[in-house]
Design a protein around this motif. Structure first.
Motif, PDB file in Angstrom:
ATOM      1  N   LYS A 188       1.040  -0.024  -5.144  1.00 62.76           N
ATOM      2  CA  LYS A 188       1.521   0.603  -3.691  1.00 62.76           C
ATOM      3  C   LYS A 188       2.034  -1.175  -3.306  1.00 62.76           C
ATOM      4  N   ASP A 189       1.510  -2.217  -4.360  1.00 69.10           N
ATOM      5  CA  ASP A 189       2.749  -3.661  -4.189  1.00 69.10           C
ATOM      6  C   ASP A 189       3.970  -3.250  -4.911  1.00 69.10           C
ATOM      7  N   GLU A 190       4.475  -2.676  -6.073  1.00 70.52           N
ATOM      8  CA  GLU A 190       5.534  -2.495  -6.620  1.00 70.52           C
ATOM      9  C   GLU A 190       6.483  -1.922  -5.961  1.00 70.52           C
ATOM     10  N   ILE A 191       5.746  -0.460  -5.197  1.00 75.23           N
ATOM     11  CA  ILE A 191       6.659  -0.161  -4.455  1.00 75.23           C
ATOM     12  C   ILE A 191       7.340  -0.696  -2.777  1.00 75.23           C
ATOM     13  N   LEU A 192       6.301  -1.820  -2.608  1.00 71.69           N
ATOM     14  CA  LEU A 192       6.707  -1.793  -1.158  1.00 71.69           C
ATOM     15  C   LEU A 192       8.227  -3.329  -2.279  1.00 71.69           C
ATOM     16  N   VAL A 193       8.017  -3.927  -3.185  1.00 75.08           N
ATOM     17  CA  VAL A 193       8.823  -4.436  -3.781  1.00 75.08           C
ATOM     18  C   VAL A 193      10.139  -4.395  -3.987  1.00 75.08           C
ATOM     19  N   ALA A 194      10.011  -3.243  -4.827  1.00 79.88           N
ATOM     20  CA  ALA A 194      10.984  -2.496  -4.578  1.00 79.88           C
ATOM     21  C   ALA A 194      12.195  -2.171  -3.389  1.00 79.88           C
ATOM     22  N   ALA A 195      11.088  -1.539  -3.074  1.00 81.13           N
ATOM     23  CA  ALA A 195      12.002  -1.371  -1.102  1.00 81.13           C
ATOM     24  C   ALA A 195      12.244  -2.323  -0.350  1.00 81.13           C
ATOM     25  N   VAL A 198      14.331  -1.490   6.066  1.00 75.07           N
ATOM     26  CA  VAL A 198      14.159   0.016   6.810  1.00 75.07           C
ATOM     27  C   VAL A 198      13.328   0.341   5.940  1.00 75.07           C
ATOM     28  N   LEU A 199      13.619   0.860   4.780  1.00 74.89           N
ATOM     29  CA  LEU A 199      12.066   1.434   4.233  1.00 74.89           C
ATOM     30  C   LEU A 199      11.698   0.946   3.897  1.00 74.89           C
ATOM     31  N   TRP A 200      11.439  -0.651   3.790  1.00 77.55           N
ATOM     32  CA  TRP A 200      10.464  -0.586   3.297  1.00 77.55           C
ATOM     33  C   TRP A 200       9.613  -1.550   4.358  1.00 77.55           C
ATOM     34  N   ALA A 201       9.453  -0.915   5.835  1.00 79.24           N
ATOM     35  CA  ALA A 201       9.465  -1.839   7.166  1.00 79.24           C
ATOM     36  C   ALA A 201       8.275  -0.168   7.371  1.00 79.24           C
ATOM     37  N   ILE A 202       9.236   0.768   6.950  1.00 80.89           N
ATOM     38  CA  ILE A 202       8.069   2.205   6.992  1.00 80.89           C
ATOM     39  C   ILE A 202       6.847   1.918   6.370  1.00 80.89           C
ATOM     40  N   GLU A 203       7.051   1.909   5.151  1.00 76.64           N
ATOM     41  CA  GLU A 203       6.032   2.040   4.192  1.00 76.64           C
ATOM     42  C   GLU A 203       4.884   0.623   3.900  1.00 76.64           C
ATOM     43  N   TYR A 204       5.387  -0.140   4.644  1.00 77.02           N
ATOM     44  CA  TYR A 204       4.231  -1.431   5.377  1.00 77.02           C
ATOM     45  C   TYR A 204       4.114  -1.001   6.335  1.00 77.02           C
ATOM     46  N   ILE A 226      -1.842   2.300   8.528  1.00 75.93           N
ATOM     47  CA  ILE A 226      -2.548   3.955   8.738  1.00 75.93           C
ATOM     48  C   ILE A 226      -2.692   4.910   8.133  1.00 75.93           C
ATOM     49  N   THR A 227      -2.979   4.515   6.517  1.00 75.53           N
ATOM     50  CA  THR A 227      -3.203   5.053   5.644  1.00 75.53           C
ATOM     51  C   THR A 227      -4.918   4.245   5.338  1.00 75.53           C
ATOM     52  N   ALA A 228      -5.254   3.290   5.325  1.00 73.22           N
ATOM     53  CA  ALA A 228      -6.656   2.366   5.113  1.00 73.22           C
ATOM     54  C   ALA A 228      -7.110   2.535   6.829  1.00 73.22           C
ATOM     55  N   PHE A 229      -6.124   3.038   7.792  1.00 72.66           N
ATOM     56  CA  PHE A 229      -6.708   3.230   8.537  1.00 72.66           C
ATOM     57  C   PHE A 229      -8.142   4.763   8.895  1.00 72.66           C
ATOM     58  N   TYR A 230      -6.609   5.666   8.197  1.00 73.19           N
ATOM     59  CA  TYR A 230      -7.360   6.680   8.216  1.00 73.19           C
ATOM     60  C   TYR A 230      -8.513   7.809   7.300  1.00 73.19           C
ATOM     61  N   MET A 231      -8.186   6.799   6.223  1.00 75.71           N
ATOM     62  CA  MET A 231      -8.905   6.849   5.053  1.00 75.71           C
ATOM     63  C   MET A 231     -10.603   6.464   5.424  1.00 75.71           C
ATOM     64  N   PHE A 232     -10.502   4.895   5.993  1.00 71.92           N
ATOM     65  CA  PHE A 232     -11.899   4.625   6.253  1.00 71.92           C
ATOM     66  C   PHE A 232     -12.693   4.501   7.380  1.00 71.92           C
ATOM     67  N   ARG A 233     -11.566   5.991   8.633  1.00 71.62           N
ATOM     68  CA  ARG A 233     -11.942   6.770   9.470  1.00 71.62           C
ATOM     69  C   ARG A 233     -13.086   7.783   9.468  1.00 71.62           C
ATOM     70  N   ILE A 234     -12.632   8.632   7.635  1.00 69.39           N
ATOM     71  CA  ILE A 234     -13.796   8.716   6.884  1.00 69.39           C
ATOM     72  C   ILE A 234     -14.687   8.604   6.660  1.00 69.39           C
ATOM     73  N   LEU A 293       4.821 -10.649  -0.485  1.00 69.01           N
ATOM     74  CA  LEU A 293       4.973  -9.251  -0.214  1.00 69.01           C
ATOM     75  C   LEU A 293       3.994  -8.541  -0.023  1.00 69.01           C
ATOM     76  N   ALA A 294       2.855  -8.795  -1.103  1.00 71.92           N
ATOM     77  CA  ALA A 294       1.302  -8.653  -1.820  1.00 71.92           C
ATOM     78  C   ALA A 294       0.701  -8.587  -1.095  1.00 71.92           C
ATOM     79  N   ILE A 295       0.747 -10.556  -0.183  1.00 68.34           N
ATOM     80  CA  ILE A 295      -0.875 -10.795   1.148  1.00 68.34           C
ATOM     81  C   ILE A 295      -0.588  -9.916   2.257  1.00 68.34           C
ATOM     82  N   PRO A 296       0.894  -9.717   2.572  1.00 72.62           N
ATOM     83  CA  PRO A 296       1.098  -9.087   4.011  1.00 72.62           C
ATOM     84  C   PRO A 296       0.477  -7.643   3.551  1.00 72.62           C
ATOM     85  N   SER A 297       0.717  -7.166   3.519  1.00 70.70           N
ATOM     86  CA  SER A 297       0.360  -6.284   2.619  1.00 70.70           C
ATOM     87  C   SER A 297      -1.403  -5.711   2.515  1.00 70.70           C
ATOM     88  N   ILE A 298      -1.946  -6.692   2.335  1.00 71.64           N
ATOM     89  CA  ILE A 298      -3.198  -6.447   1.628  1.00 71.64           C
ATOM     90  C   ILE A 298      -3.541  -6.764   3.489  1.00 71.64           C
TER      91      ILE A 298
END
Length: 647
Positions: free
Chosen positions: A424-431, A437-443, A448-456, A518-523
């Motif tokens: 995922k880090d490589e995707i965010l770097v490429a975006a 704008v695309l990077w911000a969407i995926e960021y 959201i992904t972390a939230f709903y997965m740990f909701r489960i 970019l990786a640290i903000p993603s984490i």
């Protein structure tokens, strides 16, 4: 370059397993069919690993690039000297990677299914369908030409229809199977038209010609014909529609949640690593063409389709109660990541990072998403329900499932050192480097992904302690061993595989590094999502109800999937059926049928008038014959002047 002819057994073995279990499974002990299918796919798995080792580490690089090898290639149908429909096995980086993905997940699913499907009356039928699906996917990923891909593409659609509708006595399963089949058929129509356009103007189906810089597709500077696109651009856009349908991209996504009606191992096989990534694989296979035609204009469509699909699915996933539907929308979201990465990629060196990141995420996602689905199946097997509202406190009963599920959740949330972080880090770097704008969407999607997965995770394994009819217990070893293996792979493959050396669009080696800026903000945003889910769901509180109530109608819309099913229903019933099909049916019934019914009536009426002449009486026939002969005689005499009635 090495002998790869043994790869033909990758198809022969599952075909044999399908025929044996399908034709004779009902006449043998139930468990035998399971072991036949599992034994065949285990050999396929070993052959796939051997192929990968031989190709990547023994053949290596030729003139600085990974070579293309045809292990097998035969002409099936010949249309012209250059336009032929071949069947064969293409060995190159992307096909070998997909062989490993399909074989690994299929092998784990086969083992798991021996325990999960035990006692099911359709046990042998299930393993026959699994073998058929494996054959279709394996044939698709090693195709030598675009028509071979289409051939197996449709076989994938058929086998997924059979697996989704496996419980055919349930109306909901039948409806889900039909829905998946029909929606993907509409998308596949675009795919077929695109193939016909491409092959007509390029004069070939062959991949190596279509994607070569010296080939006819890239060599011809075709003029724009519609909205700035050339005929090749239009063809590739139509082909992408087929891929978007198979990969459940917006707005062709509506079949995916309902496909959860199939057995849970089917969900792991179809929706984790195989069928739904076929669209990503298709774009990646033709990537040089997408990149080279019309200045990469079609890639913008690919990127934005991926971004919209990713955000759209992530929002819906936060609101669903059915664990398998949450994972289905999660799959749609993650495939959106992969599509976006392809859409922002270039061809050479660091510019091709998006392509590598997409394939890397496809590989890592296959492992942790299969783990998530199989973990969900383990939970469903224990509590006999798909609904998270009926689950809770399962950690103390199912420790193996709980710990392996946690590993998968951390991976998909992008937490190091788990595999999802690296891809995922490589995707965010490429975006980030191509479109902020695309990077911000995926960021945002990452949080959201972390939230709903740990909701489960918190909701199922911690949260409120539910009262169960029977005390839940851990799944049998045949089900937990695949979980442990997939968890181990999820922990290792992210940092252990030098994916840049294996999978670049120009096939050269690439040595990348983690962009920590970019990786640290993603984490951190992933950690925020996890902490938020912990606050909401680790212990039972009324906070989720209060927050969802605060969102009001927006929450209702998201929970109801923004009413896309209803929109399609309205379009199908009110416009297509009532507005188009009904008038056409009336015209067919009253005008077309009326015309031919009128002809039939005239024929029948005339035949009744003539039936007196067919009496069977010899005297009547003789009289008619003589009378007719006399009429003809008098007519001939008159016309020749031998008779003058005036004088």
């Amino acid at each position: 370059m090495g002998d790869f002819t043994y790869t033909i057994w990758i198809f022969v073995l599952p075909v044999a397993a399908f025929l044996i279990t399908g034709l004779f499974g009902s006449r043998m002990p139930a468990k035998i069919s399971g072991w036949i299918g599992t034994a065949s796919i285990s050999v396929v798995f070993l052959l796939a690993l051997r192929t990968a080792y031989q190709y990547f580490f023994q053949v290596g690089f030729v003139d600085g690039k990974r070579p293309t090898i045809f292990a097998y290639k035969e002409v099936w149908m010949k249309f012209s000297d250059t336009l032929t429909f071949d069947m064969g096995i293409l060995i190159d980086p992307i096909s070998v990677m997909m062989l490993v993905v399909v074989a690994t997940v299929s092998f784990m699913v086969h083992i798991y299914s021996i325990g999960y499907m035990k006692g099911d009356p359709g046990y042998y039928r299930f393993f026959a369908f699994l073998s058929l699906f494996s054959v279709a996917m394996l044939g698709l990923v090693v195709a030598t030409n675009i028509f071979q891909i289409y051939f197996f593409w449709e076989l994938v659609g058929l086998s997924s229809y059979l697996l989704i509708g496996f419980y055919y006595e349930k109306p909901s399963a039948v409806a889900a199977a039909k829905k998946a089949f029909i929606v993907t058929r509409f998308a596949d129509l675009g795919f077929l038209i695109g193939i016909l356009l491409l092959s007509y103007y390029a004069g070939t189906f062959d991949f190596m010609t279509l994607v070569s810089e010296d080939g006819p597709l890239l060599a011809q500077a075709a003029p724009p014909v519609f909205m700035g696109l050339s005929v090749f651009g239009i063809a590739l856009s139509l082909i992408f529609i087929g891929g978007a349908g198979k990969s459940a991209m917006f707005p062709l996504h509506i079949w995916l949640p309902d496909a959860m009606e199939g057995p849970t191992p089917v969900s792991a096989l179809i929706h984790a690593a195989t069928m739904v990534v076929a669209g990503v694989y298709l774009v990646a296979r033709l990537f040089p063409a997408y990149h080279g035609v019309d200045g990469g204009a079609v890639l913008h469509l690919v990127a934005w389709t991926g971004a919209i699909s990713s955000l759209f699915a992530a929002i819906i996933a936060m609101t669903q109660d059915d664990i398998k539907r949450v994972l289905a929308f999660s799959t749609m979201s993650q495939i959106g990541y992969m599509m976006l990465a392809l859409g922002v990629s270039g061809m050479e060196g660091h510019d091709g990072l998006g392509y590598m990141a997409s394939m890397f995420h496809l590989f890592t996602h296959a492992m942790f998403k299969a783990l998530l689905f199989l973990g969900a199946g383990s939970v469903i097997h224990a509590v006999h329900s798909n609904l998270m509202s009926k689950m809770g406190g399962l950690h103390k009963y199912m420790k193996i499932t709980s710990w392996t599920f946690l590993i998968a959740c951390l991976a998909i949330s992008g937490i190091p050192p788990f595999s999802g972080f690296f891809s995922k880090d490589e995707i965010l770097v490429a975006a980030f480097e191509k479109d902020k704008v695309l990077w911000a969407i995926e960021y945002i999607v990452a949080g959201i992904t972390a939230f709903y997965m740990f909701r489960i995770y918190f909701g199922i394994f911690w949260g409120k302690k539910r009262e169960y009819h029977h005390a839940p217990h851990e799944s049998p070893l045949v089900m937990t061993v695949p979980l442990i293996i997939l968890a181990g792979l999820t922990m290792v493959i992210g940092w252990a595989l030098p994916f840049g050396d294996l999978m670049m669009p120009d096939r050269a080696a690439y040595h990348g590094h983690i962009e920590w800026s970019l990786a640290i903000p993603s984490i951190l945003i992933g950690a925020v999502g996890i902490v938020t889910a912990y606050i909401f769901y680790f212990k039972e509180t009324n906070l989720p109800d209060r927050v969802s109530g605060a969102f009001g109608q927006w929450y209702v819309w998201a929970k109801d999937k923004f009413y896309f099913d209803e929109i399609y229903q309205f379009f199908a019933h009110k416009i297509m059926f009532a507005g188009v099909a009904a008038p056409v049916a009336w015209f067919d019934r009253h005008i077309v049928d009326g015309f031919y019914n009128g002809l039939a009536w005239l024929t029948e009426t005339f035949s009744y008038l003539l039936e007196g002449w067919q009496s069977g009486r010899v005297r009547q026939y003789a009289f008619t014959f003589v009378a007719g002969l006399l009429v003809i005689l008098f007519a001939v005499l008159y016309l020749n002047g031998f008779m003058d009635f005036k004088g």
